[in-house]
Design a protein around this motif. Sequence first.
Motif, short mmCIF file in Angstrom:
data_model
loop_
_atom_site.label_atom_id
_atom_site.label_comp_id
_atom_site.label_asym_id
_atom_site.label_seq_id
_atom_site.Cartn_x
_atom_site.Cartn_y
_atom_site.Cartn_z
N TYR A 55 34.64 47.82 28.13
CA TYR A 55 34.31 47.35 29.47
C TYR A 55 35.18 46.13 29.78
CZ TYR A 55 31.96 44.76 33.17
OH TYR A 55 31.69 44.05 34.31
N PRO A 56 36.13 46.25 30.75
CA PRO A 56 36.53 47.46 31.46
C PRO A 56 37.12 48.49 30.51
CG PRO A 56 37.40 45.50 32.54
CD PRO A 56 36.89 45.07 31.20
N TRP A 126 44.43 52.25 39.81
CA TRP A 126 43.34 52.14 38.85
C TRP A 126 42.54 53.43 38.87
CZ3 TRP A 126 38.01 50.43 40.46
CH2 TRP A 126 37.85 50.43 41.85
N TRP A 127 41.68 53.58 37.90
CA TRP A 127 40.80 54.75 37.83
C TRP A 127 39.36 54.25 37.78
CZ3 TRP A 127 37.59 54.65 33.70
CH2 TRP A 127 38.00 53.92 32.57
N HIS A 128 38.43 55.09 38.25
CA HIS A 128 37.03 54.67 38.23
C HIS A 128 36.11 55.87 38.40
CE1 HIS A 128 36.60 55.08 42.65
NE2 HIS A 128 37.76 54.48 42.75
N ARG A 135 30.66 53.38 38.94
CA ARG A 135 31.89 52.61 39.08
C ARG A 135 31.71 51.14 38.74
NH1 ARG A 135 34.73 49.75 42.89
NH2 ARG A 135 33.38 50.00 44.69
N TYR A 139 35.59 51.77 34.85
CA TYR A 139 36.86 51.62 35.57
C TYR A 139 37.90 51.00 34.64
CZ TYR A 139 35.47 46.67 36.13
OH TYR A 139 35.10 45.36 35.90
N GLY A 166 35.73 42.34 39.09
CA GLY A 166 34.59 43.23 39.10
C GLY A 166 33.30 42.52 39.45
N ALA A 228 38.09 45.74 41.64
CA ALA A 228 37.21 46.82 41.19
C ALA A 228 35.75 46.50 41.48
CB ALA A 228 37.40 47.06 39.69
#
Length: 570
Positions: A55-56, A126-128, A135, A139, A166, A228
């Motif tokens: 995390y992340p 980025w990906w999530h 989310r 992410y 975040g 994010a």
Amino acid sequence: MRVLKKGLSYLVLLFASIMVSTAVARIQYHDFVVQATSVKRLCRTRRTITVNGQYPGPTLEVNDGDTLVVSVVNRARYNVTIHWHGIRQMRTGWADGPEFITQCPIRPGGSYTYRFTIEGQEGTLWWHAHSSWLRATVYGALIIYPRQGSTYPFTEPKRETPILLGEWWNANPIDVVNEAARTGGAPNVSDAYTINGQPGDLYSCSSSETIVVPIDKGETSLLRVINAALNQELFFAVANHRLTVVGADASYLKPFTSSVIMLGPGQTTDVLITGDQPPALYYMAARPYQSAQGAPFDNTTTTAILEYLSAPCPSRGMPSTPMMPTLPAFNDTAAAAAFTQNLRSPNSVPVPTDIDESLFFTIGLGLFNCPSNFRTDQCQGPNGTRFTSSMNNVSFVLPSSYSILQAYHQKIPGVFTTDFPAVPPVQFDYTGNVSQSLWQPVPGTKVYKLEYGSNVQLVLQDTSIVSGENHPIHIHGYNFYVVAEGFGNFNPATNTAKFNLVDPPMRNTVGVPVNGWAVIRFVADNPGVWIMHCHLDVHITWGLAMAFLVENGIGELQSIESPPEDLPPC
């Protein structure tokens, strides 16, 4: 004829791209295990949904032209999907990821392999997770370097650091959104903001884990800043340092310097920072930009530390407390607007001018009257209502039996309709004192059809229903040019003259100004079903979304690929 000409151009470009890239393009394989992991923040530990226990989650580093093959195994107790935010997914909409739009979710115990190629993109994405509120913790960064043999259009930095902003809840975020869905009220706000997963020095039990970013005297570093956060636009700055903005949403920009940047959720900004200050410790910090008047929000500040490697020890004269940057007030809309108005493409760009589809979408909040069969504790919105939101008075409802793309591809009736309105059903003073008779939208699963190759102009108009707000609007499967934005009601008679058709910035997520508007343009050259939604997740939960259905063109290269065999069942 228009489609055929564009198709031939596409074939020529594709062939040239293949000839250049086949020798160096790679296929990368990754395994993502979605699972519950014990994570301690703010003095307490909770079971948190993560990828690979991180995390992340892991940072993916690719080059333009590479193919990603990511196997996702779901060992959590919730449904999950993964979205590759900003990736064009040319003809590979099955890998885009939004739940019940392009796929049914990966059920607990299930798996799915996402396969797609990066084509003509460089920079920070980025990906999530794209299922409920996963989310919040699921992410990670997706960094696209230039093709092998190519370089950045700016001086090569000595270091590069992803900076993921975040939000953290002490409670389980899924419980938070489920409780809001039950009551019809607004969800509880977060307990902290984070930088690379850590809240920083200003929160309890956080100082020892504060993120430290190294720099040295005279060197230049590239910070890849990603918002994010689930529900909050954020200002970001570094004490005593200017930031040279060089990219956003994996598109290069004409460089400019700023003391502060503003990002809505979903947006990325690449900045160069030079070690030109006395060697010491400096805070980099993020705090909210909150544009909705009267709405509750997490009014705290997250920090990391920029540390000069040549800085003396505290006992040798260096201050033990880092210097704090000056950040705008939480409601400083002028500062947010001043930043976005500086964004320009490096050179002239091919903005569509012969418009085939001229669309006008209102966006914003709304209220549903309390249903007769609901209890009062299920209607805790203003005056006994339930919060909702909409585009063009349609509050988007996700299907539950099939994804929209599956239903379209397999010609399954009854899943969606194609009557999303091109203009508001009723015209009104969008940013004025709106009659409460217009506050309640109509729920529906409606898409808008676009012909392959059509040139699209879309005006996004905020409304003052309940409250005006800056909405970060993201379109899946597309980049677009932001040709203009402003405040008040969009007026084509006067505002069209302000359009930048020379060097507007290319984005995948645009911040529509509070009580204002933005105009974007793009070519519908990617067939499939693509959701467009507000990236404040509370708003997409309430229905601030719609989907474009871009029809196939002529031939295989203008048509979506067949669905993969392991597409999750519904």
